[in-house]
Design a protein around this motif. Structure first.
Motif, PDB file in Angstrom:
ATOM      1  N   GLY A 125      44.726  -2.678  34.541  1.00  0.00           N
ATOM      2  CA  GLY A 125      45.907  -2.535  33.571  1.00  0.00           C
ATOM      3  C   GLY A 125      47.167  -2.858  34.258  1.00  0.00           C
ATOM      4  N   LEU A 126      47.173  -3.773  35.147  1.00  0.00           N
ATOM      5  CA  LEU A 126      48.260  -3.944  35.836  1.00  0.00           C
ATOM      6  C   LEU A 126      49.283  -5.020  35.265  1.00  0.00           C
ATOM      7  CD1 LEU A 126      46.698  -4.500  39.598  1.00  0.00           C
ATOM      8  CD2 LEU A 126      47.484  -2.481  38.432  1.00  0.00           C
ATOM      9  N   ALA A 127      50.545  -4.677  35.111  1.00  0.00           N
ATOM     10  CA  ALA A 127      51.398  -5.354  34.444  1.00  0.00           C
ATOM     11  C   ALA A 127      52.073  -6.425  35.235  1.00  0.00           C
ATOM     12  CB  ALA A 127      52.274  -4.614  33.662  1.00  0.00           C
ATOM     13  N   ASP A 128      52.113  -7.734  35.043  1.00  0.00           N
ATOM     14  CA  ASP A 128      52.812  -8.470  35.778  1.00  0.00           C
ATOM     15  C   ASP A 128      52.459  -8.709  37.379  1.00  0.00           C
ATOM     16  OD1 ASP A 128      54.359  -9.610  33.681  1.00  0.00           O
ATOM     17  OD2 ASP A 128      55.854  -8.149  34.121  1.00  0.00           O
ATOM     18  N   ILE A 185      50.431   1.477  44.066  1.00  0.00           N
ATOM     19  CA  ILE A 185      50.055   2.790  44.756  1.00  0.00           C
ATOM     20  C   ILE A 185      51.193   3.651  45.087  1.00  0.00           C
ATOM     21  CG2 ILE A 185      48.796   3.777  46.807  1.00  0.00           C
ATOM     22  CD1 ILE A 185      47.449   1.061  47.073  1.00  0.00           C
ATOM     23  N   ASP A 186      52.133   3.108  45.564  1.00  0.00           N
ATOM     24  CA  ASP A 186      53.678   4.062  45.969  1.00  0.00           C
ATOM     25  C   ASP A 186      54.752   3.250  45.668  1.00  0.00           C
ATOM     26  OD1 ASP A 186      53.127   3.387  49.637  1.00  0.00           O
ATOM     27  OD2 ASP A 186      53.325   2.106  47.709  1.00  0.00           O
ATOM     28  N   GLY A 187      54.761   2.289  44.778  1.00  0.00           N
ATOM     29  CA  GLY A 187      55.826   1.606  44.432  1.00  0.00           C
ATOM     30  C   GLY A 187      56.123   1.768  42.857  1.00  0.00           C
ATOM     31  N   ASP A 188      57.039   1.045  42.404  1.00  0.00           N
ATOM     32  CA  ASP A 188      57.585   1.165  41.034  1.00  0.00           C
ATOM     33  C   ASP A 188      56.811   0.167  39.822  1.00  0.00           C
ATOM     34  OD1 ASP A 188      58.505  -1.078  42.114  1.00  0.00           O
ATOM     35  OD2 ASP A 188      60.700  -0.860  41.328  1.00  0.00           O
ATOM     36  N   ALA A 189      55.716  -0.414  40.319  1.00  0.00           N
ATOM     37  CA  ALA A 189      55.023  -1.277  39.548  1.00  0.00           C
ATOM     38  C   ALA A 189      54.444  -0.581  38.418  1.00  0.00           C
ATOM     39  CB  ALA A 189      54.086  -2.151  40.260  1.00  0.00           C
ATOM     40  N   THR A 190      54.503  -1.533  37.068  1.00  0.00           N
ATOM     41  CA  THR A 190      54.169  -0.646  35.869  1.00  0.00           C
ATOM     42  C   THR A 190      52.645  -1.280  35.474  1.00  0.00           C
ATOM     43  OG1 THR A 190      55.195  -2.657  34.631  1.00  0.00           O
ATOM     44  CG2 THR A 190      56.668  -0.704  35.218  1.00  0.00           C
ATOM     45  N   PHE A 191      52.394  -0.488  34.459  1.00  0.00           N
ATOM     46  CA  PHE A 191      51.053  -0.790  33.854  1.00  0.00           C
ATOM     47  C   PHE A 191      51.081  -1.346  32.381  1.00  0.00           C
ATOM     48  CE2 PHE A 191      49.909   2.214  37.253  1.00  0.00           C
ATOM     49  CZ  PHE A 191      49.122   1.873  37.844  1.00  0.00           C
ATOM     50  N   PHE A 192      49.934  -1.627  31.664  1.00  0.00           N
ATOM     51  CA  PHE A 192      49.986  -2.085  30.349  1.00  0.00           C
ATOM     52  C   PHE A 192      50.645  -1.018  29.518  1.00  0.00           C
ATOM     53  CE2 PHE A 192      46.316  -5.266  30.948  1.00  0.00           C
ATOM     54  CZ  PHE A 192      47.313  -6.159  31.393  1.00  0.00           C
ATOM     55  N   PRO A 193      51.322  -1.142  28.615  1.00  0.00           N
ATOM     56  CA  PRO A 193      52.104  -0.047  27.710  1.00  0.00           C
ATOM     57  C   PRO A 193      50.804   0.828  27.121  1.00  0.00           C
ATOM     58  CG  PRO A 193      52.885  -2.165  27.343  1.00  0.00           C
ATOM     59  CD  PRO A 193      51.869  -2.620  28.204  1.00  0.00           C
ATOM     60  N   GLN A 194      49.728   0.107  26.610  1.00  0.00           N
ATOM     61  CA  GLN A 194      48.609   0.951  26.191  1.00  0.00           C
ATOM     62  C   GLN A 194      47.779   1.985  27.283  1.00  0.00           C
ATOM     63  OE1 GLN A 194      48.708  -2.168  26.272  1.00  0.00           O
ATOM     64  NE2 GLN A 194      46.562  -3.102  26.588  1.00  0.00           N
ATOM     65  N   PHE A 195      48.137   1.679  28.536  1.00  0.00           N
ATOM     66  CA  PHE A 195      47.703   2.740  29.501  1.00  0.00           C
ATOM     67  C   PHE A 195      48.520   4.046  29.420  1.00  0.00           C
ATOM     68  CE2 PHE A 195      44.547   1.109  32.724  1.00  0.00           C
ATOM     69  CZ  PHE A 195      43.874   0.005  31.891  1.00  0.00           C
ATOM     70  N   GLN A 251      46.605   5.688  34.051  1.00  0.00           N
ATOM     71  CA  GLN A 251      47.437   5.110  35.145  1.00  0.00           C
ATOM     72  C   GLN A 251      47.091   5.756  36.551  1.00  0.00           C
ATOM     73  OE1 GLN A 251      51.641   4.973  34.360  1.00  0.00           O
ATOM     74  NE2 GLN A 251      51.207   4.347  32.391  1.00  0.00           N
ATOM     75  N   GLN A 252      46.874   7.452  36.416  1.00  0.00           N
ATOM     76  CA  GLN A 252      46.557   8.056  37.594  1.00  0.00           C
ATOM     77  C   GLN A 252      45.067   7.755  38.119  1.00  0.00           C
ATOM     78  OE1 GLN A 252      46.359  12.371  36.667  1.00  0.00           O
ATOM     79  NE2 GLN A 252      45.916  12.794  38.726  1.00  0.00           N
ATOM     80  N   ARG A 253      44.171   7.225  37.025  1.00  0.00           N
ATOM     81  CA  ARG A 253      42.767   6.820  37.496  1.00  0.00           C
ATOM     82  C   ARG A 253      42.724   5.692  38.289  1.00  0.00           C
ATOM     83  NH1 ARG A 253      39.840   2.963  35.588  1.00  0.00           N
ATOM     84  NH2 ARG A 253      41.294   2.653  33.895  1.00  0.00           N
ATOM     85  N   VAL A 254      43.619   4.705  37.976  1.00  0.00           N
ATOM     86  CA  VAL A 254      43.727   3.397  38.481  1.00  0.00           C
ATOM     87  C   VAL A 254      44.270   3.667  39.952  1.00  0.00           C
ATOM     88  CG1 VAL A 254      44.813   1.000  38.282  1.00  0.00           C
ATOM     89  CG2 VAL A 254      43.903   2.240  36.511  1.00  0.00           C
ATOM     90  N   ARG A 255      45.352   4.379  40.110  1.00  0.00           N
ATOM     91  CA  ARG A 255      46.089   4.793  41.304  1.00  0.00           C
ATOM     92  C   ARG A 255      45.000   5.623  42.341  1.00  0.00           C
ATOM     93  NH1 ARG A 255      51.108   5.689  38.149  1.00  0.00           N
ATOM     94  NH2 ARG A 255      52.511   4.281  38.807  1.00  0.00           N
ATOM     95  N   SER A 256      43.997   6.232  41.957  1.00  0.00           N
ATOM     96  CA  SER A 256      43.239   6.740  42.623  1.00  0.00           C
ATOM     97  C   SER A 256      42.118   5.924  43.109  1.00  0.00           C
ATOM     98  CB  SER A 256      42.498   7.899  42.051  1.00  0.00           C
ATOM     99  OG  SER A 256      41.518   7.472  40.644  1.00  0.00           O
ATOM    100  N   LEU A 257      41.969   4.808  42.430  1.00  0.00           N
ATOM    101  CA  LEU A 257      40.912   3.553  42.944  1.00  0.00           C
ATOM    102  C   LEU A 257      41.806   2.784  43.938  1.00  0.00           C
ATOM    103  CD1 LEU A 257      38.119   2.436  42.451  1.00  0.00           C
ATOM    104  CD2 LEU A 257      39.013   1.266  40.343  1.00  0.00           C
ATOM    105  N   LEU A 258      43.049   2.373  43.696  1.00  0.00           N
ATOM    106  CA  LEU A 258      43.698   1.206  44.293  1.00  0.00           C
ATOM    107  C   LEU A 258      43.770   1.472  45.807  1.00  0.00           C
ATOM    108  CD1 LEU A 258      46.623   0.286  42.024  1.00  0.00           C
ATOM    109  CD2 LEU A 258      44.479  -1.013  42.437  1.00  0.00           C
ATOM    110  N   PRO A 259      43.921   2.640  46.184  1.00  0.00           N
ATOM    111  CA  PRO A 259      43.852   2.809  47.676  1.00  0.00           C
ATOM    112  C   PRO A 259      42.552   2.553  48.389  1.00  0.00           C
ATOM    113  CG  PRO A 259      44.990   4.679  46.689  1.00  0.00           C
ATOM    114  CD  PRO A 259      44.513   3.799  45.667  1.00  0.00           C
ATOM    115  N   GLN A 260      41.483   2.682  47.664  1.00  0.00           N
ATOM    116  CA  GLN A 260      40.184   2.428  48.287  1.00  0.00           C
ATOM    117  C   GLN A 260      40.008   0.878  48.538  1.00  0.00           C
ATOM    118  OE1 GLN A 260      37.111   5.048  46.595  1.00  0.00           O
ATOM    119  NE2 GLN A 260      38.895   6.005  45.266  1.00  0.00           N
ATOM    120  N   LEU A 261      40.500   0.103  47.392  1.00  0.00           N
ATOM    121  CA  LEU A 261      40.464  -1.490  47.191  1.00  0.00           C
ATOM    122  C   LEU A 261      41.331  -1.855  48.350  1.00  0.00           C
ATOM    123  CD1 LEU A 261      40.671  -1.942  43.442  1.00  0.00           C
ATOM    124  CD2 LEU A 261      38.579  -1.659  44.921  1.00  0.00           C
ATOM    125  N   GLN A 262      42.616  -1.367  48.484  1.00  0.00           N
ATOM    126  CA  GLN A 262      43.469  -1.977  49.676  1.00  0.00           C
ATOM    127  C   GLN A 262      42.980  -1.693  51.045  1.00  0.00           C
ATOM    128  OE1 GLN A 262      46.134  -3.246  48.788  1.00  0.00           O
ATOM    129  NE2 GLN A 262      47.308  -3.401  50.845  1.00  0.00           N
TER     130      GLN A 262
END
Length: 464
Positions: A145-148, A158-168, A173-184
């Motif tokens: 659900g990453l916007a732009d 992860i630690d910036g001001d990037a936004t997600f889809f409005p329907q998220f 959003q917390q679920r995605v943020r918990s997964l992104l560091p593992q991908l990084q």
């Protein structure tokens, strides 16, 4: 062409000077002057023609260069009757034809690749040379659900001001943020299992490819939650069937033997009869508890197939809550529910679903009671609510225990895992099986206000 212009200018200048030189012979030798002028005219005509023929390959080269710059590979060059020019033009045309075929082949392959990426259930993320996102397929956009996202690194979410889809929602959003560091943190040619805050598990693989001489990495994310649940259930079923067969035979024989042994109590001395009776009662109680445990495990394994029928969810929930009211009062827990005034008809198996809701509420009451023991000043309460959503209904059971904050989401529905003292880890497995047979999405996690919440979503397609 500058070269042709300069060459022809030079010919005009040279023959003009020679022509002026012959004019001086007009009075002395007019016939010689006339002959020289004819000779200069023939020379000028011959040089002009030779200049044109010699520069003809250069003209074709310029046309070929223009076609290449415009990428007009479907055009062809036409030569005159000169065999050498025909050979050169044929070489250019063959090269244009090969370029056109190569472009068509690459375009077809790119179109097929794009369709495969969009239709693939595996999420694909491609990065550029600076480790910024350059491509996400449909599965990746739906999962994260990453916007732009283009031209931005993952750390912006992860630690910036990037936004997600409005329907998220914030929870998603917390679920995605918990997964992104593992991908990084994944390195090229590395594959591992990752999980998010909701316990969903993914196989994540990082690879790389060569682009213009430099390596670029890409990620493949495949969700394994359903596959792992199916494997766990199959293993759990086999284990329970084997254990149940052995334990039931042992419990039946042991119970019969203990009952027979009780007949010898009167043959003992009076001082020993009380101790004997207490010991036999303890063994019988333990024997009975073991039989109940196996029965609960067998309920999950031998659960009948769901038989959905039109069911008023409001009535079903009300019956469960009235049934749990006395249990809540005995535990000192305030039990509340908020239900719509009008009926909510859904396609459900009333027997299985009411048992699942009963397990959820019972767990919530026990968690709230434990939370009251840990924090006596905090009121213990359980709230069940059914609220409408844009595409259906959401059922929430919230308790004040907050016992799941330090528990990994993937462990909650694992067989034999429990957070309760003396728990057996079977109740949530039963609930998961019932919800999956109904095809209902669910989630159990801690909330930001120090509570635990079990949520179930009912799609409008499930309505009767």
């Amino acid at each position: 062409m500058k070269t042709e212009y300069r060459l022809r200018s030079y010919l005009l200048f040279l023959h003009g000077v020679l022509l002026l030189g012959t004019v001086s012979l007009y009075q002395q030798q007019p016939l010689l002057m006339l002959a020289l002028e004819l000779l200069l005219a023939a020379s000028f005509w011959l040089c002009w023609r030779l200049c044109r023929q010699s520069l003809q390959p250069l003209r074709y080269t310029e046309c070929f260069q223009q076609l290449l710059s415009e990428q007009s590979y479907n055009h062809r060059l036409h030569a005159n009757s000169d065999p050498q020019l025909q050979s050169l033009v044929q070489c250019y045309n063959d090269l244009l034809a090969r370029l056109q075929q190569e472009r068509l082949r690459i375009g077809e392959q790119q179109g097929l690749l794009d369709q495969l990426l969009e239709a693939s259930p595996v999420a694909v993320l491609v990065f550029d040379f600076d480790d910024r996102l350059s491509l996400l397929n449909a599965s990746a956009r739906q999962l994260l659900g990453l916007a732009d996202p283009l031209n931005r690194p993952l750390c912006d979410w992860i630690d910036g001001d990037a936004t997600f889809f409005p329907q998220f929602s914030p929870i998603e959003q917390q679920r995605v943020r918990s997964l992104l560091p593992q991908l990084q943190q994944l390195l090229p040619q590395q594959s591992t299992l990752c999980s998010d805050s909701e316990g969903r598990r993914f196989r994540c693989q990082c690879s790389q490819f060569i682009d213009r001489g430099f390596s670029r990495r890409f990620l493949l994310i495949e969700e394994l939650t359903a596959e792992l649940h199916s494997s766990e259930k199959s293993t759990f079923d086999k284990l329970v069937r084997v254990i149940a067969h052995e334990v039931n035979n042992t419990v039946a024989v042991t119970g019969s033997v203990l009952q027979s042994v009780c007949n010898y109590q009167k043959q003992l001395q009076a001082d020993d009869q009380q101790d004997f009776a207490v010991a036999i009662a303890a063994v019988q109680k333990r024997n009975h508890s073991l039989g109940q445990f196996i029965d609960r495990c067998s309920q999950v394994v031998k659960m009948p197939a769901a038989e959905p029928q039109p069911t008023d969810l409001v009535v079903l929930l009300s019956d469960v809550m009235y049934l749990c009211r006395d249990n809540a009062q005995s535990r000192g827990v305030q039990l509340q529910w908020q239900l719509p005034a009008d009926p909510v008809w859904l396609l459900l198996d009333p027997a299985l679903f009411s048992q699942a809701i009963l397990n959820i509420v019972k767990n919530a009451l026990e968690a709230a009671e434990t939370g009251l023991q840990l924090q006596p000043t905090r009121p213990a309460k359980v709230l069940l609510s059914l609220v409408p959503q844009p595409q259906g209904w959401q059922l929430s059971v919230t308790d004040s225990g907050d016992l799941l904050r330090d528990v990994e989401g993937g462990q909650l529905f694992t067989p034999f895992f429990t957070t309760k003292k003396g728990g057996q880890g079977i109740g949530l497995v039963f609930v998961r099986e019932v919800l999956q047979r109904h095809g209902l999405p669910y989630r159990l996690a801690s909330t930001d206000d120090q509570q635990s919440c079990f949520e179930i979503w009912f799609s409008s397609l499930k309505s009767s």
